[in-house]
Design a protein around this motif. Structure first.
Motif, PDB file in Angstrom:
ATOM      1  N   MET A 154      -6.540 -34.672  36.965  1.00 23.23           N
ATOM      2  CA  MET A 154      -6.086 -36.042  36.755  1.00 23.23           C
ATOM      3  C   MET A 154      -4.633 -36.106  37.185  1.00 23.23           C
ATOM      4  SD  MET A 154      -4.374 -38.452  34.928  1.00 23.23           S
ATOM      5  CE  MET A 154      -4.310 -39.035  33.268  1.00 23.23           C
ATOM      6  N   VAL A 155      -4.347 -36.805  38.276  1.00 18.93           N
ATOM      7  CA  VAL A 155      -3.015 -36.765  38.884  1.00 18.93           C
ATOM      8  C   VAL A 155      -2.329 -38.133  38.880  1.00 18.93           C
ATOM      9  CG1 VAL A 155      -3.578 -34.759  40.290  1.00 18.93           C
ATOM     10  CG2 VAL A 155      -3.961 -37.050  41.222  1.00 18.93           C
ATOM     11  N   ASP A 156      -2.710 -38.986  37.944  1.00 19.59           N
ATOM     12  CA  ASP A 156      -2.083 -40.301  37.839  1.00 19.59           C
ATOM     13  C   ASP A 156      -0.633 -40.162  37.389  1.00 19.59           C
ATOM     14  OD1 ASP A 156      -4.619 -41.404  38.343  1.00 19.59           O
ATOM     15  OD2 ASP A 156      -5.131 -41.342  36.223  1.00 19.59           O
ATOM     16  N   ILE A 157       0.273 -40.783  38.121  1.00 20.19           N
ATOM     17  CA  ILE A 157       1.670 -40.839  37.704  1.00 20.19           C
ATOM     18  C   ILE A 157       1.774 -41.735  36.472  1.00 20.19           C
ATOM     19  CG2 ILE A 157       3.973 -41.675  38.345  1.00 20.19           C
ATOM     20  CD1 ILE A 157       3.251 -39.126  39.759  1.00 20.19           C
ATOM     21  N   SER A 158       2.463 -41.246  35.442  1.00 17.00           N
ATOM     22  CA  SER A 158       2.589 -42.004  34.196  1.00 17.00           C
ATOM     23  C   SER A 158       4.058 -42.174  33.842  1.00 17.00           C
ATOM     24  CB  SER A 158       1.859 -41.288  33.056  1.00 17.00           C
ATOM     25  OG  SER A 158       2.060 -41.963  31.837  1.00 17.00           O
ATOM     26  N   ARG A 159       4.497 -43.428  33.761  1.00 16.40           N
ATOM     27  CA  ARG A 159       5.879 -43.728  33.387  1.00 16.40           C
ATOM     28  C   ARG A 159       5.952 -44.604  32.139  1.00 16.40           C
ATOM     29  NH1 ARG A 159       8.144 -44.664  39.599  1.00 16.40           N
ATOM     30  NH2 ARG A 159       8.253 -42.442  40.106  1.00 16.40           N
ATOM     31  N   PRO A 174       6.371 -37.921  41.454  1.00 16.30           N
ATOM     32  CA  PRO A 174       5.384 -37.709  42.521  1.00 16.30           C
ATOM     33  C   PRO A 174       5.445 -36.323  43.150  1.00 16.30           C
ATOM     34  CG  PRO A 174       7.063 -39.302  43.197  1.00 16.30           C
ATOM     35  CD  PRO A 174       7.242 -39.074  41.736  1.00 16.30           C
ATOM     36  N   TYR A 175       6.630 -35.744  43.285  1.00 17.63           N
ATOM     37  CA  TYR A 175       6.709 -34.430  43.919  1.00 17.63           C
ATOM     38  C   TYR A 175       6.113 -33.354  43.012  1.00 17.63           C
ATOM     39  CZ  TYR A 175       8.529 -30.149  45.981  1.00 17.63           C
ATOM     40  OH  TYR A 175       8.627 -28.889  46.533  1.00 17.63           O
ATOM     41  N   LEU A 176       6.515 -33.313  41.751  1.00 17.06           N
ATOM     42  CA  LEU A 176       6.005 -32.297  40.834  1.00 17.06           C
ATOM     43  C   LEU A 176       4.497 -32.431  40.656  1.00 17.06           C
ATOM     44  CD1 LEU A 176       6.432 -29.993  38.811  1.00 17.06           C
ATOM     45  CD2 LEU A 176       6.955 -31.728  37.076  1.00 17.06           C
ATOM     46  N   VAL A 177       4.012 -33.661  40.461  1.00 19.15           N
ATOM     47  CA  VAL A 177       2.576 -33.853  40.272  1.00 19.15           C
ATOM     48  C   VAL A 177       1.809 -33.489  41.534  1.00 19.15           C
ATOM     49  CG1 VAL A 177       0.779 -35.512  39.647  1.00 19.15           C
ATOM     50  CG2 VAL A 177       2.999 -35.616  38.511  1.00 19.15           C
ATOM     51  N   SER A 178       2.364 -33.773  42.695  1.00 20.78           N
ATOM     52  CA  SER A 178       1.699 -33.404  43.951  1.00 20.78           C
ATOM     53  C   SER A 178       1.581 -31.892  44.099  1.00 20.78           C
ATOM     54  CB  SER A 178       2.464 -33.982  45.148  1.00 20.78           C
ATOM     55  OG  SER A 178       2.426 -35.386  45.150  1.00 20.78           O
ATOM     56  N   LEU A 234       0.795 -42.854  45.160  1.00 17.88           N
ATOM     57  CA  LEU A 234      -0.303 -42.307  45.962  1.00 17.88           C
ATOM     58  C   LEU A 234      -0.142 -40.840  46.359  1.00 17.88           C
ATOM     59  CD1 LEU A 234      -1.122 -45.309  48.343  1.00 17.88           C
ATOM     60  CD2 LEU A 234      -2.389 -44.565  46.307  1.00 17.88           C
ATOM     61  N   PRO A 235       1.086 -40.310  46.497  1.00 19.28           N
ATOM     62  CA  PRO A 235       1.208 -38.936  46.993  1.00 19.28           C
ATOM     63  C   PRO A 235       0.406 -37.874  46.240  1.00 19.28           C
ATOM     64  CG  PRO A 235       3.339 -40.009  47.124  1.00 19.28           C
ATOM     65  CD  PRO A 235       2.420 -40.970  46.409  1.00 19.28           C
ATOM     66  N   PRO A 236       0.305 -37.893  44.911  1.00 16.24           N
ATOM     67  CA  PRO A 236      -0.476 -36.824  44.266  1.00 16.24           C
ATOM     68  C   PRO A 236      -1.958 -36.830  44.624  1.00 16.24           C
ATOM     69  CG  PRO A 236       1.032 -37.827  42.694  1.00 16.24           C
ATOM     70  CD  PRO A 236       1.037 -38.696  43.917  1.00 16.24           C
ATOM     71  N   TYR A 237      -2.549 -38.021  44.773  1.00 18.88           N
ATOM     72  CA  TYR A 237      -3.954 -38.071  45.181  1.00 18.88           C
ATOM     73  C   TYR A 237      -4.111 -37.453  46.569  1.00 18.88           C
ATOM     74  CZ  TYR A 237      -3.912 -41.821  41.641  1.00 18.88           C
ATOM     75  OH  TYR A 237      -3.730 -42.565  40.503  1.00 18.88           O
ATOM     76  N   TYR A 589       9.358 -14.553  22.640  1.00 17.40           N
ATOM     77  CA  TYR A 589       9.327 -15.164  23.972  1.00 17.40           C
ATOM     78  C   TYR A 589      10.439 -16.199  24.010  1.00 17.40           C
ATOM     79  CZ  TYR A 589       7.721 -17.205  28.312  1.00 17.40           C
ATOM     80  OH  TYR A 589       7.653 -17.633  29.611  1.00 17.40           O
ATOM     81  N   ASN A 590      11.220 -16.184  25.093  1.00 14.87           N
ATOM     82  CA  ASN A 590      12.337 -17.106  25.254  1.00 14.87           C
ATOM     83  C   ASN A 590      11.839 -18.357  25.975  1.00 14.87           C
ATOM     84  OD1 ASN A 590      14.787 -18.382  25.638  1.00 14.87           O
ATOM     85  ND2 ASN A 590      15.811 -16.623  26.549  1.00 14.87           N
ATOM     86  N   PRO A 591      11.906 -19.532  25.342  1.00 12.56           N
ATOM     87  CA  PRO A 591      11.343 -20.741  25.965  1.00 12.56           C
ATOM     88  C   PRO A 591      12.033 -21.081  27.281  1.00 12.56           C
ATOM     89  CG  PRO A 591      12.715 -21.327  24.081  1.00 12.56           C
ATOM     90  CD  PRO A 591      12.548 -19.831  24.049  1.00 12.56           C
ATOM     91  N   SER A 592      11.224 -21.569  28.232  1.00 12.08           N
ATOM     92  CA  SER A 592      11.753 -21.883  29.562  1.00 12.08           C
ATOM     93  C   SER A 592      11.214 -23.198  30.101  1.00 12.08           C
ATOM     94  CB  SER A 592      11.410 -20.755  30.543  1.00 12.08           C
ATOM     95  OG  SER A 592       9.995 -20.592  30.636  1.00 12.08           O
ATOM     96  N   GLY A 593      10.461 -23.944  29.287  1.00 10.88           N
ATOM     97  CA  GLY A 593       9.859 -25.181  29.754  1.00 10.88           C
ATOM     98  C   GLY A 593      10.885 -26.275  30.002  1.00 10.88           C
ATOM     99  N   LYS A 594      10.539 -27.191  30.892  1.00 10.25           N
ATOM    100  CA  LYS A 594      11.363 -28.357  31.229  1.00 10.25           C
ATOM    101  C   LYS A 594      10.469 -29.598  31.201  1.00 10.25           C
ATOM    102  CE  LYS A 594      15.162 -26.000  32.550  1.00 10.25           C
ATOM    103  NZ  LYS A 594      16.547 -26.239  32.059  1.00 10.25           N
ATOM    104  N   LEU A 595      11.018 -30.697  30.750  1.00 11.69           N
ATOM    105  CA  LEU A 595      10.222 -31.906  30.601  1.00 11.69           C
ATOM    106  C   LEU A 595       9.755 -32.441  31.953  1.00 11.69           C
ATOM    107  CD1 LEU A 595      12.224 -33.880  27.879  1.00 11.69           C
ATOM    108  CD2 LEU A 595      10.142 -32.518  27.568  1.00 11.69           C
ATOM    109  N   PRO A 596       8.438 -32.747  32.089  1.00 11.49           N
ATOM    110  CA  PRO A 596       7.937 -33.394  33.303  1.00 11.49           C
ATOM    111  C   PRO A 596       7.921 -34.911  33.184  1.00 11.49           C
ATOM    112  CG  PRO A 596       6.092 -32.720  31.971  1.00 11.49           C
ATOM    113  CD  PRO A 596       7.338 -32.342  31.195  1.00 11.49           C
ATOM    114  N   ILE A 597       8.469 -35.408  32.069  1.00  8.72           N
ATOM    115  CA  ILE A 597       8.463 -36.837  31.796  1.00  8.72           C
ATOM    116  C   ILE A 597       9.625 -37.136  30.862  1.00  8.72           C
ATOM    117  CG2 ILE A 597       6.875 -36.603  29.832  1.00  8.72           C
ATOM    118  CD1 ILE A 597       5.562 -39.241  30.769  1.00  8.72           C
ATOM    119  N   SER A 598      10.270 -38.267  31.052  1.00  9.65           N
ATOM    120  CA  SER A 598      11.439 -38.629  30.252  1.00  9.65           C
ATOM    121  C   SER A 598      11.023 -39.077  28.855  1.00  9.65           C
ATOM    122  CB  SER A 598      12.215 -39.760  30.928  1.00  9.65           C
ATOM    123  OG  SER A 598      12.567 -39.421  32.257  1.00  9.65           O
TER     124      SER A 598
END
Length: 765
Positions: A154-159, A174-178, A234-237, A589-598
């Motif tokens: 499921m590659v729908d951009i969600s804002r 769009p770049y990360l999801v693509s 459209l880019p992720p699709y 484990y040292n956390p390293s995640g970054k938010l993909p959404i604001s």
């Protein structure tokens, strides 16, 4: 017997070995094979291939077997074991006139038996290798259960995080999801086509723009300019299709006044002609019938006509193709060639799945049957735990509250602290809740006898009976949200008694999994009031307060951000979630995640996304806000920006270095920085490259993500990170819908999130 009939009989006999027990390969020319097969199909059999039937009480098994044997079903979904699927395939491959196999599909979104973190969580890892491993295991496990296709990624951009299906996608960019779309398709399919026993066909969804539904309300309309479509949504699709996805699931929403299911521009002009897609299109559940509710079809006959002409090949859980297409063809309203096109794509998908070579490719023989999904499966727990650890985002850590020491007394409090079902998240396929590790179990296992762990529920997820009723509607016989019958006051009193005995409080709060699901749009993104009351009471104890968030969307956390000593965003972490969270909480484990959404400060800020268009009166921090674009009640900008995430160590970036300040068309410039781990722990971070077009023929975004690298560094270690920037990275869709780069200046920004960056400039000549 005339010559033509004899030739047909001989051809049928020659084809029979393709479905015999020895299962030799069919002719290697795919199109010739399909053309020959279609030449022998009746209209009823052709229409049958366009039916994707849901296994359930709507169609009992004896009726399904009869329909399959008559050649009136092309595929099924919701049957998820070999024992279930074998009789259905036997009815098709052994008992139907032309022995055309059916295929079996399911929503394998973030795991099948072993459940990985939800998609939004996996995107938080920014780790393509980890995401690929999870997708590959999902394919292996689902194929082992006899499945041929997944309705994913499921590659729908969600804002707009009010949308419940935000949890199912990979975020706002769009770049990360693509990038993730490409990885997931290849992981599912295992190659160009999924014709191996350990691979399944990917169906990119929801085509298109489903994540942009108005007001964040599921199934709502979408109205969008072509430029924004092409640039952002459209880019992720396309990335998923370019990676080889064999299927596309069509969205439920309308686009600029036309439902996707009847949208000829979307499914013919864009998908088939412009993008060159050759695979199969699938309607969403009941979407063809819904054309009547959209108001574009007067009746079922017109709905079927619109869908087949638009280019919907497979009708999911919908009887209109079966009931209406014969009459439409007879009247000439639908050309038989339009039906043939759809049948050709369905048969082509089955070829690509390897089913004509071996209808039982993934089902195997009866003696090979895999165990029931309810049986404990430990096969991939280590990978699930590792992916879950990589997916968590440390949002706050005042006074180095985390990691916790494995000593003293720890109070674990909250309605999600010991909930098996909520670890799974939405769309958890064949995952069994009883197999999950809860946070309570994970922390206790990590502590052993080194420290004392006390537990209290403290609150229900919500005290709103209407919400509970809604969340349990579809599973009323086995409710997911089970209320503690005690009063809120009694539960908080118990929690405070436990908290007073502890050195530190860990509060597990957030949403039940059904609150971040299809048809679970929200008007508020606050924690439910029952949990906020609990947190206020815990804060009043004066003990260090650590929040472990479990949720499927960004929440509004202003109070929590101001009052918690540490906040760890875990999302829904899957089968091994409790162990993975404990690994992070205790510093294994040292956390390293970054938010993909604001994360917005409030619902009133929505949509909040980092790559918004530039405006003429931007708000600037530190300057008077009058007559600038702002909300005057609170600070502008997100509470937590895209790309943000802390670590138990510290990282520093050098200034940006460019290999050139002027670049000709067709050339490239290298941008580099030195990243150094200046803390005392080994760790990983994500170095992010953004570009800003300084001046263009139309308004451009404030910045756009164009590349990233995840870097692991030992304490004190440093590394040079390099990015190549070429002309394609500078292109955009202009007013004439031409995809071009324009000459001029470009700012190169490199940082550890989208806001805190180092910048240099070059010019495209």
């Amino acid at each position: 017997m005339n010559r033509l009939h004899l030739l047909g009989l001989v051809t049928t006999l020659l084809m029979a070995p393709a479905f015999a027990d020895t299962q030799p390969k069919p002719p290697q020319d795919k199109q010739a094979f399909i053309a020959d097969l279609m030449s022998r199909m009746t209209l009823d059999e052709k229409i049958g291939q366009l039916r994707l039937i849901s296994i359930g009480k709507e169609m009992p098994k004896p009726q399904i077997l009869k329909e399959i044997a008559a050649g009136r079903i092309g595929g099924t979904f919701n049957s998820v074991t070999r024992q279930e699927n074998r009789p259905l395939q036997e009815a098709a491959a052994n008992n139907s006139r032309l022995k055309i196999p059916i295929f079996f599909a399911y929503d394998v979104v973030h795991g099948h038996r072993t459940i990985f973190p939800i998609s939004l969580a996996q995107a938080s890892s920014w780790d393509m290798e980890a995401i690929e491993r999870g997708g590959r295991i999902s394919a292996i496990e689902s194929a082992a259960d006899g499945l041929d296709m997944t309705f994913a990624p499921m590659v729908d951009i969600s804002r707009d995080p009010r949308w419940g299906r935000t949890s199912e996608g990979f975020g706002e960019d769009p770049y990360l999801v693509s990038r993730i779309a490409e990885v997931m398709v290849k992981a599912y399919q295992g190659g160009a086509t999924p014709n191996q026993a350990d691979s399944i066909m990917a169906s990119v969804k929801h085509f298109a723009l489903y994540g942009a539904v108005e007001g964040g309300r599921d199934y709502n309309a979408v109205d969008m300019s072509p430029m924004r479509m092409y640039q952002d949504y459209l880019p992720p699709y396309k990335a998923g299709l370019d990676a080889g996805a064999g299927g596309v699931m069509v969205a439920l929403n309308s686009i600029n006044g036309t439902p996707a299911t009847s949208n000829t521009w979307l499914l013919q002009d864009l998908l088939r002609k412009e993008w060159g897609f050759k695979g199969v299109t699938i309607s969403d559940h009941g979407a063809i019938s819904e054309l009547m509710r959209h108001g574009v079809a007067r009746d079922g006959r017109e709905a079927a006509k619109l869908a087949i002409k638009a280019g919907v090949d497979l009708s999911m859980h919908d009887e209109l193709y079966a009931s209406e297409l014969p009459g439409l063809i007879e009247s000439g309203e639908v050309d038989i060639r339009e039906v043939d096109n759809a049948v050709r794509e369905v048969l082509g998908a089955k070829w690509d799945m390897g089913l004509f070579a071996d209808p039982f490719l993934r089902i195997g023989k009866a003696q090979d049957d895999s165990a029931d999904p309810g049986v404990e499966n430990l096969q991939h727990r280590d990978v699930a735990r590792d992916v879950a650890r990589k997916s968590m985002v440390l949002l706050e850590n005042r006074r180095n509250t985390l990691p916790l020491e494995k000593q003293g007394t720890i109070a674990l409090i909250g309605p999600l602290a010991d909930s098996h079902i909520d670890m799974l998240g939405s769309w958890s396929a064949s995952g069994a809740a009883k197999q999950t590790v809860t946070l309570r179990q994970g922390m206790q296992a990590a502590l052993g006898d080194q420290a004392r762990l006390l537990y209290a529920r403290g609150a229900n997820v919500t005290n709103d009976s209407h919400i509970v009723e809604y969340l349990n509607f579809l599973n009323w016989d086995d409710p997911e949200v089970v209320q503690d019958p005690r009063t809120p006051e009694a539960m908080i009193a118990e929690a405070l008694k436990v908290a007073q005995q502890a050195d530190v409080i860990v509060a597990a709060v957030g949403e039940s999994r059904g609150m971040s699901h299809e048809s679970s749009s929200r008007t508020s993104l606050d924690l439910p009031e029952s949990q906020r009351e609990l947190l206020r009471a815990l804060k009043a104890t004066g003990k260090p307060l650590v929040l472990v968030l479990m949720n499927g969307r960004p929440l509004t956390l202003k109070w929590e951000q101001a009052n918690a000593d540490a906040i760890l965003e875990t999302w829904y972490t899957g089968t091994e979630g409790g162990n993975a969270i404990a690994d992070v909480l205790f510093g294994d484990y040292n956390p390293s995640g970054k938010l993909p959404i604001s994360f917005p400060r409030s619902v009133g800020q929505i949509p909040t996304y980092y790559n918004h268009p530039r405006i003429g009166r931007p708000y600037q921090v530190g300057k008077p806000g009058n007559y600038t674009s702002q909300y005057f009640e609170e600070p502008n900008g997100p509470l937590y920006p895209f790309g943000y995430g802390l670590s138990y160590t510290d990282f520093e970036l050098s200034p940006v270095r460019l290999s050139a300040t002027k670049v000709r068309r067709g050339g490239k410039v290298e941008a580099s920085v030195t990243v150094k781990n200046t803390g005392s722990r080994d760790g990983a971070t994500v170095v992010q490259l953004y570009l800003q077009d300084v001046a263009a023929s139309m308004i451009r975004p404030i910045k756009e993500l164009k590349n990233f690298q995840k870097v692991s560094l030992k304490a004190g270690e440093e590394k040079v990170v390099r990015f190549d920037i070429n002309e394609d990275d500078l292109k955009f869709y202009n007013l004439q819908m031409q995809y071009r780069a324009e000459p001029g200046e470009f700012n190169v920004q490199i940082g550890l999130d989208s806001q805190n960056v180092q910048q240099e400039t070059f010019e495209l000549e």
